[in-house]
Write an enzyme that holds these catalytic residues in place. Structure first.
Site, short mmCIF file in Angstrom:
data_model
loop_
_atom_site.label_atom_id
_atom_site.label_comp_id
_atom_site.label_asym_id
_atom_site.label_seq_id
_atom_site.Cartn_x
_atom_site.Cartn_y
_atom_site.Cartn_z
N TYR A 1 1.07 -1.21 0.05
CA TYR A 1 0.10 -0.01 -0.05
C TYR A 1 0.74 1.29 -0.07
O TYR A 1 1.83 1.40 0.76
CB TYR A 1 -0.84 0.16 1.18
CG TYR A 1 -1.66 1.12 1.30
CD1 TYR A 1 -2.95 1.29 0.50
CD2 TYR A 1 -1.67 2.20 2.23
CE1 TYR A 1 -3.69 2.55 0.47
CE2 TYR A 1 -2.47 3.20 2.36
CZ TYR A 1 -3.48 3.32 1.43
OH TYR A 1 -4.38 4.36 1.38
N LYS B 1 3.46 8.92 9.09
CA LYS B 1 3.27 8.08 10.33
C LYS B 1 4.13 8.65 11.21
O LYS B 1 4.06 9.76 11.78
CB LYS B 1 3.24 6.61 10.04
CG LYS B 1 2.30 6.26 9.13
CD LYS B 1 1.69 4.96 8.99
CE LYS B 1 0.54 4.77 8.38
NZ LYS B 1 0.78 3.89 6.86
N ASP C 1 9.31 2.74 0.32
CA ASP C 1 8.14 3.21 1.03
C ASP C 1 8.30 2.90 2.50
O ASP C 1 7.94 1.75 2.89
CB ASP C 1 6.76 2.75 0.61
CG ASP C 1 5.47 3.45 1.14
OD1 ASP C 1 5.68 4.07 2.38
OD2 ASP C 1 4.44 3.31 0.77
C1 LIG Z 1 -0.16 4.35 5.72
C2 LIG Z 1 0.70 4.25 4.64
C3 LIG Z 1 0.85 5.11 3.45
C4 LIG Z 1 -0.23 6.22 3.29
O1 LIG Z 1 -0.07 7.39 4.14
P1 LIG Z 1 -1.06 8.16 4.66
O2 LIG Z 1 -0.54 9.12 5.59
O3 LIG Z 1 -2.27 7.47 5.16
O4 LIG Z 1 -1.54 8.70 3.32
C5 LIG Z 1 1.79 4.90 2.24
N1 LIG Z 1 2.59 3.85 2.39
C6 LIG Z 1 2.63 2.97 3.57
C7 LIG Z 1 3.41 2.02 3.58
C8 LIG Z 1 1.75 3.06 4.48
O5 LIG Z 1 1.73 2.17 5.52
#
Ligand SMILES: *Cc1c(COP(=O)(O)O)cnc(C)c1O
Length: 429
Positions: free
Chosen positions: A144, A267, A239
């Protein structure tokens, strides 16, 4: 355990907000039942609107690495707020946080702050495209990267590597530029690179996947991606929205000793305020406007409250690297205790863990990609989730999510969690 206020709030919320929530996973669709509404949290504990207490294993999906309402973070936000909540102009706090992050992750040369992980990933692929002059990206099934169009793509039918939209509203045109591969399948990526290497601007990956449960990389997988990117002139994007500052001060890059070209954060770097960032090699980051031609902007980017919160949290991690050992020991203790209980009960299970990311899959097969995750017993997870909730433990409300431990958890909390697991899963229940 009485849940009445949450139910009342939810009934009201669904009248006004789609599904009653501002982000889908919160709605409990994956586990059934009514979502719990929280009114406060402190350290490792959440308190709902009925004043029930829960041991928290989400930590706001990562940011609460040191627990909720961490005093230094709260103080920093209060001070920053008193100086005004936004300027739309440069501030000292942006420079201080940038300096701290570049110090903690020495492989990075430059960083740009945005407001969410979604924005960070969306911007990173634009920069990779601008830098390489290529159009396509490759992502992995079950990873994601936020909800930007380019990422809401699933594998096409058959052996095709071209994706199809996983959400209405994403155009086939966009989907055509996103290729997908199986997570941990280096051979497939090698084949894709042979065919499409010259069209690929970027390969983006969660180095330790957390959005299909916790799935660490197979030995050699990330090293292989690094080599393929070098060979084909592709930008490797890690990511690290979940793993950054969680697995180590320098994130997965440091722990796994692999350097990406661009890295995205979210985060933890905002300590619970809305922040994201993308960062990397100067040569690539210099493409970003106003230095270079790739446009990316944000009215509230580098917001002073968010910068102050992130700075306060990251400073603690910078000053106390032993936090990572403590977290790892606590996670290992939890893993051992859970294994003992699950063995004793005779449960079919797999536990995946790396550092403070961990989760139980119900099924005894190895879980290393999206397909093997989907083959686990989701119904069993639903029972487990509700059993745990009933026993005062708040797990992610979906089978395919990593749990996030915080260092505010005590060994007594971990023992209580192990005990709750036994109660939740024992046949007598
Ligand atoms: C949570 C998440 C996102 C998206 O971040 P948001 O602040 O919710 O837009 C992207 N990549 C990873 C791996 C995530 O866990």
């Amino acid at each position: 355990m009485q849940i009445t206020e949450s139910k009342k709030l939810f009934e009201k919320a669904v009248e006004m907000i789609p599904g009653g929530v501002n982000s889908p996973v919160r709605a409990f669709k994956a586990v059934g039942g009514t979502p719990i509404f929280f009114k406060k949290a402190s350290g490792a504990y959440l308190y709902d609107e009925d004043d029930n207490r829960y041991i928290d294993y989400i930590g706001s999906w990562g940011p609460m690495l040191l627990g909720h309402a961490y005093p230094k973070v709260i103080e920093a936000v209060q001070q920053a707020a008193a100086d005004s909540t936004s300027f739309g102009a440069p501030t000292r706090r942006e420079v201080e946080l940038a300096e701290l992050i570049l110090d903690m992750v020495p492989t990075l040369d430059k960083i740009r702050m945005v407001n969410s992980g979604t924005e960070a990933c969306m911007s990173a692929i634009r920069v990779a495209r601008g830098y390489t002059g290529r159009h396509k990206i490759l992502k992995f099934e079950g990873n994601y990267h936020g909800h930007a169009d380019s990422f809401l793509i699933k594998a096409g039918s058959g052996a095709m590597t071209f994706g199809t939209p996983s959400s209405p509203g994403v155009t086939p045109g966009t989907a055509a530029d996103t290729l997908t591969a199986r997570h941990n399948d280096l051979e497939q990526v090698r084949q894709i690179c042979l065919e499409h290497g010259k069209e690929l601007a970027a390969i983006i990956i969660e180095p330790v996947a957390g959005n299909m449960g916790c799935i660490p990389p197979e030995p050699g997988f990330l090293e292989g991606l690094r080599a393929l990117c070098d060979e084909h002139g592709i930008v490797l994007i890690f990511d690290e929205v979940m793993t950054g500052f969680r697995l180590a001060r320098g994130g997965a890059q440091e722990l796994l000793e692999i350097e990406a070209d661009l890295v995205t954060y979210g985060k933890i770097i905002g300590a619970g305020l809305p922040v994201g960032a993308y960062a990397g090699k100067a040569e690539i980051m210099n493409c970003v406007s106003p230095t270079g031609p790739v446009y990316q902007a944000g009215t509230l980017s580098g917001n002073p409250l968010a910068m102050a919160a992130g700075y306060a949290l990251l400073s603690e991690l910078h000053a106390n690297p032993s936090i990572y050992n403590e977290l790892d020991q606590k996670s290992a203790y939890l893993e051992k205790g859970l294994r003992e209980v699950l063995e004793r009960i005779g449960e079919q299970y797999t536990i995946n863990r790396l550092g403070s990311m961990i989760n139980i899959f119900f099924g005894s097969h190895k879980v290393q990609d999206f397909d093997t995750a989907l083959k686990t017993d989701v119904e069993r997870f639903k029972d487990y989730f509700h059993g745990m909730l009933h026993n005062g433990v708040y797990l992610p409300p979906a089978a395919f999510e990593s749990w996030f431990l915080s260092n505010a958890l005590t060994y007594a909390d971990l023992d209580a969690t192990i005990e709750a697991t036994e109660q939740a899963l024992s046949p007598s229940r």
